[in-house]
Motif scaffolding. Structure first.
Motif, short mmCIF file in Angstrom:
data_model
loop_
_atom_site.label_atom_id
_atom_site.label_comp_id
_atom_site.label_asym_id
_atom_site.label_seq_id
_atom_site.Cartn_x
_atom_site.Cartn_y
_atom_site.Cartn_z
N ALA A 1 0.88 -1.27 0.31
CA ALA A 1 0.08 -0.04 -0.28
C ALA A 1 1.23 1.52 -0.15
O ALA A 1 2.30 1.25 0.93
CB ALA A 1 -0.97 0.01 1.12
N PRO A 2 0.54 2.57 -0.46
CA PRO A 2 0.72 3.33 -0.65
C PRO A 2 1.27 4.17 1.02
O PRO A 2 0.85 3.66 1.79
CB PRO A 2 -0.02 4.58 -1.03
CG PRO A 2 -0.90 3.78 -2.30
CD PRO A 2 -0.83 2.33 -0.93
N VAL A 3 2.46 4.91 1.21
CA VAL A 3 2.17 5.61 2.04
C VAL A 3 2.32 6.97 2.54
O VAL A 3 2.91 7.25 1.52
CB VAL A 3 4.42 4.98 2.91
CG1 VAL A 3 4.59 6.25 4.17
CG2 VAL A 3 4.32 3.54 3.15
N CYS A 4 0.96 7.22 3.18
CA CYS A 4 0.70 8.77 3.01
C CYS A 4 2.02 9.26 3.94
O CYS A 4 2.75 9.39 4.90
CB CYS A 4 -0.44 9.17 3.89
SG CYS A 4 -1.62 7.87 3.58
N VAL A 5 2.52 10.67 3.20
CA VAL A 5 3.14 12.38 3.46
C VAL A 5 2.78 13.02 4.38
O VAL A 5 2.20 13.43 3.69
CB VAL A 5 4.27 12.21 2.92
CG1 VAL A 5 5.14 13.46 3.43
CG2 VAL A 5 4.28 11.23 2.23
N VAL A 6 2.84 13.12 5.80
CA VAL A 6 1.84 14.14 7.03
C VAL A 6 3.29 15.01 7.60
O VAL A 6 4.07 14.49 8.10
CB VAL A 6 1.26 13.17 7.69
CG1 VAL A 6 0.28 13.49 8.75
CG2 VAL A 6 0.00 12.36 7.20
N GLU A 7 2.71 16.06 6.92
CA GLU A 7 2.94 17.11 7.85
C GLU A 7 3.11 17.23 9.51
O GLU A 7 1.63 16.81 9.91
CB GLU A 7 2.74 18.55 7.49
CG GLU A 7 3.43 19.53 8.12
CD GLU A 7 3.88 21.19 7.68
OE1 GLU A 7 4.11 21.72 7.13
OE2 GLU A 7 2.40 21.23 6.78
N SER A 8 3.93 16.92 10.28
CA SER A 8 3.71 16.39 11.57
C SER A 8 3.41 17.63 12.59
O SER A 8 2.69 17.61 13.09
CB SER A 8 4.78 15.67 11.61
OG SER A 8 6.05 17.05 12.00
N ASP B 1 1.64 1.26 9.54
CA ASP B 1 0.10 2.02 9.52
C ASP B 1 1.01 3.18 8.10
O ASP B 1 -0.38 2.72 7.65
CB ASP B 1 0.75 2.91 10.43
CG ASP B 1 -0.08 2.41 11.90
OD1 ASP B 1 -0.30 1.22 12.03
OD2 ASP B 1 0.83 3.27 13.20
N GLY B 2 1.90 2.81 7.52
CA GLY B 2 1.93 3.13 6.09
C GLY B 2 2.11 4.59 6.77
O GLY B 2 1.19 5.97 5.69
N CYS B 3 2.85 4.99 6.66
CA CYS B 3 2.92 6.66 7.82
C CYS B 3 3.55 7.09 7.73
O CYS B 3 5.23 6.48 8.34
CB CYS B 3 1.99 7.00 8.39
SG CYS B 3 1.85 9.11 8.75
N ALA B 4 4.30 8.73 7.25
CA ALA B 4 5.47 9.57 7.35
C ALA B 4 5.56 10.49 8.04
O ALA B 4 4.03 11.25 6.89
CB ALA B 4 6.54 9.34 5.57
#
Length: 828
Positions: free
Chosen positions: A566-573, A613-616
Motif C-alpha cells: 500500500a502507498p505510504v502517506c506523507v503527513v506534515e507533523s 501504519d503506512g505513514c511518514a
C-alpha cells in the motif's frame, strides 16, 4: 567481493536545418508518427492557446543551441507533416451522435478511426495502434456511444492506466452532452456518496484496472445490472500493460469476462495503443481473445523537429558552480560530475522556452526529478522577470486529486506555460496547444519516447521535441547512434499471464468472487491447473464437487503494480496535513528517517517512517544537504531454466532469490557534492524471487585476457552496470525495471559471475529477452564502453546512478576485456 546495482530495480516485499558537424538532418517518417489530433475534444479558443505563436521550432532550437559554448545537439531529425485521409461516417452512426461530434470540431472520421469503429460495431475485438494524437478515442467512442443511444439498457466500461487519462476522457464524453449516457469516473478519488449513484445509473463508467480489481469485481453482485448489460470494454493505452503489471491486468480482464459470462454478457473489447510492435498479439495476450489490429494511421500531422541533446562537459573544478536543490539526484552525483546534469539542463531549457512564450511540457523520469526541474526553472525565470516563475509547475503521482485537477486545468487554459511532469502525462490526455516537449533522459522504450514527443503540436502546427541525454550508458549511446531511435521499430509489449507469481494470486481472487470450475481454468490459460493444485496444497482453496472454494474470511492481498504494498502517506507533523503519497516499494529509499522530500517546490525532512501504519511524518526545512540511500543486495540461484555452454563462458537463464536492505544514507553538500557523513538505518530486509540472466567466466580466460585477479571485481562491476544500462535496447524496460549483481566468486556458480535480474516477483520477461539476444546486447554494451571518451569510466559508460556500492570498484578497461572474452566465445 560482491557488488550490486540492485537499487536501480523496482523491488517489491516511467533545428537548425543547416548542415553542421554537430547535427545531421534527415527526412523520413521515423519509427512512429506524430500527428495532430482531430478528435472529440473542443477546438481551443485563442485564450486557450496562450501567449501567441512564438518562434518557429527551427528558430527556437537555433536560439537554444546558441546559449552556451559549443553545440550540444548531436542529431536533428525532421519528421515531415502529413495530410489526413478522411472517411465517411458509418451508416450506423446516429444523426445526433454525428451532430455532437461536429459541434466539437469533428466533421468526419479519419480512415483508421472508421475502420476500427466498424470492426467493433460488428462485434469483432479490435486494437487501434496508431500515433500520438491520432484520434484513437473516436475509434472506440463512436461504436460505444452509438450502441448506448440505440439500446437504452446497454453499458460501457472504460479502463485507463492513470486517473488523469480517465478524467480527461470523462470531460470529452460529457462535453458531447448525449442524453441518457451519464458518464462518470469510478476510482479511488470518487466520493463514497457518489459511488452508489454510479453503480445504479451511469451507463459509461470510466475507471482503472486497480479499481476493477479492488472494487468492482469483488462487489460484482452490486454491479450485476451494469455487467449484465455490458456491451463494450474499452482498454485505453494498452501498451502500458507490460511486465508484471500487464500480466496482472490480463487476469483481471479474464476475471471480468468470467463475471460477465455468469450474467449472460459477452462484451466486445476495443483497445487503443501507441504504435507498437505486433499489437494484435499483445492485445490478444492481454485479453485472452482473438484481436484484429488497425495500424495504418490516416490522421493529419504537423511537422516535428526532433533534436538529440547531450549536455556539455564540465571542467573538473565546476562542482560548486551551480547549486542544486537538496532533492537533486539521479544523474551522476556519486562521483565527480563529468557532464552537466540532465536535470539542470532540462530546467534551463524549460526556463528558456517559457521565456520565449512557448508552452512546454518537460518529461522527467522520477517524481523527485520533476520537482527539481520545476523548482530550478521557476528560480531562473524569477531571476529574469519576477513573477514569471509562477507560470511553471511540477506534476506527478502522489499529489492529491484537487492538486492534479487544478494543474491540468491551468495547463489547458494557459495559466501555466511550463510543466515538469513524470510519465503521468505521457498518455492520451488531450493537451491542446503545446509547442515543445523536453524529454529528460530516455524514457526506457521507443514507444514511450514517441508517445512523449507526440504531446507537442499546436492544432497541427510545427512542434519541437528535444531528448536531453542523461550521463548514462544508454542515453550516451542513443544520442551518438540516432539510427537506434529513428531507424528502428518500436518494441513489442512484453507480458506473461502464465507467470506463477501472478497466476496463483489472481486465481485466488477469482475464487473469492465465485468458486472456480474446471471450465474456468481454460479461461486463465497455461499453468492454471497447477496453480490451483498448489493453492489447495497450501490450504487456500478447498475442492468440492462443484469447484474450488476460497477458505479464508479475508480476501487475498494482491498488488497489481508490484510497488511493494500500500502507498505510504506523507503527513506534515505540525499540522497533520496530508501532503501526498509514495508507493510502498519506494518508501525505503525516499522516506527513510532523515530523507529529504520535495512537494511543489517546498522541501521537507522525514522525522519518522512507520511502515506498519503506512505513514511518514515530515517537517518543513530547507537544508543545505541532499540525502542518498544506500542498500546491500545478495542473489542466490534457485534453478536453471536454460543455459549455453561456451567453453570458458557460460550463459544462464533461471530463477533467483534476491534479498535487499537499505542500510544507510549519505548526506552531501548541495553546492559541492561533498559527503558530510553516512548515517545508519534500521529498515527491514526485503525478499524477491524473480528471473535472472547471468554469465560466468573461468578465471583462466580472464587472466589470459589480461585481467589481473585484483581487478576482477571492478571489471565485472563495470560490465554489470553497462549491461543494465544497455538492456533497454533489447527489452521493453528501463533500468528501473532491472537490477544486477557481480562477484569475483559466487557461491552457487563457483566462478566470476554477473547477474542481471527482473525487479518484479516472478520475473517480467526482461531477463528472457536478454538471454535470447545475449550476443547483440553484450556487443552494444561493449561498444558503448569502448566508444566513451572518458579514461577511467564515467556515468556515460560504467557508473550507475543508484549503485549500492558507491560505484566502487570499477575498471573500465577491464570491463571491455571481460566482454571481449564473452563475445569471443558466445555463439551469435
Amino acid at each position: 567481493m560482491t557488488t550490486n546495482d540492485f537499487s536501480s530495480a523496482r523491488h517489491t516485499p516511467r533545428p537548425d536545418l543547416e548542415s553542421s558537424p554537430a547535427a545531421t538532418v534527415s527526412a523520413g517518417p521515423g519509427p512512429g508518427p506524430l500527428p495532430a489530433e482531430l478528435g472529440p475534444g473542443p477546438e481551443p479558443s485563442p485564450a486557450d492557446l496562450g501567449p501567441g505563436p512564438g518562434p518557429s521550432p527551427t528558430d527556437l532550437l537555433r536560439r537554444l543551441r546558441a546559449r552556451g559554448a559549443g553545440d550540444p545537439v548531436t542529431h536533428v531529425e525532421r519528421v515531415p507533416a502529413r495530410a489526413g485521409v478522411p472517411a465517411p461516417w458509418p451508416s450506423w452512426a446516429p444523426p445526433e451522435l454525428r451532430a455532437a461530434f461536429a459541434q466539437r470540431g469533428v466533421v468526419a472520421p479519419w480512415q483508421h478511426q472508421a475502420e476500427a469503429a466498424n470492426l467493433a460495431y460488428e462485434g469483432e475485438h479490435v486494437v487501434v495502434a496508431t500515433g500520438t494524437a491520432s484520434g484513437k478515442s473516436l475509434a472506440y467512442q463512436l461504436p460505444a456511444l452509438a450502441t448506448l443511444l440505440a439500446d437504452p439498457r446497454a453499458t460501457v466500461l472504460y479502463l485507463a492506466p492513470t486517473k488523469a487519462l480517465a478524467a480527461d476522457q470523462l470531460r470529452a464524453v460529457a462535453a458531447l452532452e448525449l442524453e441518457g449516457v451519464r458518464p462518470a469516473c469510478y476510482d479511488g478519488d470518487t466520493p463514497r456518496a457518489e459511488r452508489e449513484w454510479i453503480r445504479r445509473h451511469s451507463r459509461f463508467v470510466l475507471t482503472n484496472p486497480d479499481m476493477l480489481h479492488h472494487g468492482i469485481l469483488p462487489g460484482h453482485a452490486q454491479w450485476s445490472g451494469f455487467l449484465r448489460r455490458l456491451a463494450y470494454v474499452v482498454i485505453d493505452e494498452c501498451h502500458t500493460y507490460r511486465g508484471v503489471f500487464g500480466s496482472h491486468v490480463a487476469h483481471v480482464l479474464r476475471r471480468l469476462r468470467r463475471q460477465c459470462a455468469r450474467f449472460g454478457a459477452t462484451p466486445v473489447f476495443v483497445l487503443a495503443s501507441a504504435t507498437s510492435g505486433d499489437p494484435a498479439t499483445a492485445a490478444g495476450r492481454l485479453t485472452g481473445l482473438p484481436v484484429t489490429a488497425v495500424t495504418e494511421d490516416a490522421s493529419p500531422r504537423g511537422g516535428v523537429t526532433f533534436a538529440l541533446w547531450e549536455p556539455p562537459l564540465l571542467p573538473p573544478d565546476s562542482g560548486s558552480s551551480t547549486p542544486v536543490p537538496p532533492q537533486a539526484t539521479g544523474d551522476h552525483d556519486d562521483l565527480q560530475q563529468v557532464r552537466r546534469s540532465a536535470l539542470r539542463e532540462t530546467a534551463d531549457l524549460l526556463a528558456d522556452t517559457v521565456a520565449e512564450g512557448v508552452r512546454t511540457l518537460a518529461f522527467v523520469r522520477s517524481r523527485k526529478g520533476a520537482e527539481v526541474v520545476a523548482a530550478n526553472a521557476r528560480r531562473a525565470l524569477d531571476d529574469a522577470v519576477p513573477g514569471l516563475g509562477d507560470r511553471v509547475a511540477a506534476y506527478r503521482g502522489g499529489y492529491l486529486r484537487e492538486e492534479r485537477r487544478e494543474l491540468e486545468r491551468a495547463l489547458l487554459h494557459g495559466d501555466l506555460l511550463g510543466l515538469a511532469s513524470t510519465n503521468a502525462l505521457e498518455l492520451g490526455v488531450d493537451l491542446v496547444g503545446l509547442d515543445a516537449v523536453l524529454i529528460c533522459g530516455y524514457p526506457g522504450t521507443r514507444a514511450s519516447l514517441w508517445q512523449q514527443a507526440g504531446r507537442a503540436g499546436r492544432s497541427g502546427q510545427e512542434a519541437l521535441a528535444v531528448l536531453v541525454a542523461r550521463d548514462d550508458p544508454l542515453d550516451t549511446y542513443l544520442v551518438h547512434h540516432p539510427e537506434a531511435i529513428f531507424g528502428a521499430p518500436v518494441e513489442a509489449t512484453v507480458l506473461d499471464p502464465a507467470n506463477p507469481y501472478v497466476l496463483a494470486p489472481q486465481l485466488a481472487c477469482a475464487a473469492v468472487e465465485a468458486p472456480l470450475t474446471p471450465a474456468d481454468l481454460a479461461l486463465f490459460g497455461d499453468g492454471a491447473k497447477e496453480a490451483v493444485d498448489e493453492l489447495v496444497a497450501a490450504g487456500a482453496l478447498r475442492q468440492r464437487p462443484t469447484g474450488w472454494y476460497w477458505r479464508h474470511r479475508e480476501r487475498p492481498e494482491v498488488d497489481l503494480r508490484g510497488e511493494g504494498g500500500a502507498p505510504v502517506c506523507v503527513v506534515e507533523s505540525s499540522t497533520g496535513r496530508l501532503l501526498g503519497t509514495v508507493d510502498g516499494g519506494s518508501s525505503h529509499f525516499l522516506l527513510h528517517p532523515g530523507a529529504v522530500y520535495l512537494h511543489q517546490g517546498v522541501s521537507y525532512v522525514v522525522d519518522d517512517l512507520d511502515l506498519a501504519d503506512g505513514c511518514a511524518l515530515v517537517h518543513a526545512e530547507e537544508p543545505d544537504w541532499s540525502t542518498h540511500a544506500r542498500d546491500v543486495t545478495d542473489v542466490s540461484v534457485v534453478s536453471v531454466r536454460s543455459y549455453v555452454d561456451a567453453g570458458p563462458v557460460g550463459m544462464f537463464l533461471g530463477e533467483v532469490d534476491v534479498t535487499s536492505q537499505v542500510v544507510s544514507y549519505q548526506r552531501r553538500r548541495i553546492a559541492t557534492g561533498e559527503v558530510i557523513d553516512t548515517r545508519p538505518l534500521d529498515l527491514p530486509t526485503r525478499e524477491l524471487r524473480t528471473v535472472a540472466v547471468w554469465f560466468t567466466l573461468s578465471p583462466q580466460s580472464l587472466a589470459a585476457a589480461g585481467v589481473q585477479s585484483a581487478d576482477v571485481p571492478g571489471a565485472l562491476h563495470a560490465a554489470e552496470h553497462a549491461a543494465i544500462g544497455l538492456l533497454p535496447l533489447m527489452a521493453t524496460c528501463d533500468r528501473w525495471d532491472i537490477g544486477g549483481l557481480s562477484t569475483a566468486v559466487h557461491p552457487d556458480t563457483e566462478a566470476p559471475t554477473v547477474f542481471v535480474y527482473d525487479g518484479h516477483p516472478g520475473g517480467a520477461g526482461f531477463a528472457e529477452r536478454a538471454y535470447r539476444t545475449a550476443s547483440a546486447w553484450l556487443r552494444a554494451t561493449r561498444d558503448a564502453i569502448a566508444e566513451c571518451g572518458c579514461e577511467i569510466g564515467c556515468p556515460s559508460c560504467v557508473q550507475s546512478p543508484k549503485c549500492g556500492n558507491g560505484n566502487n570498484p570499477l575498471s573500465k578497461p577491464d570491463a571491455i576485456r571481460v566482454l571481449d572474452v564473452v563475445l569471443a566465445n558466445l555463439p551469435e
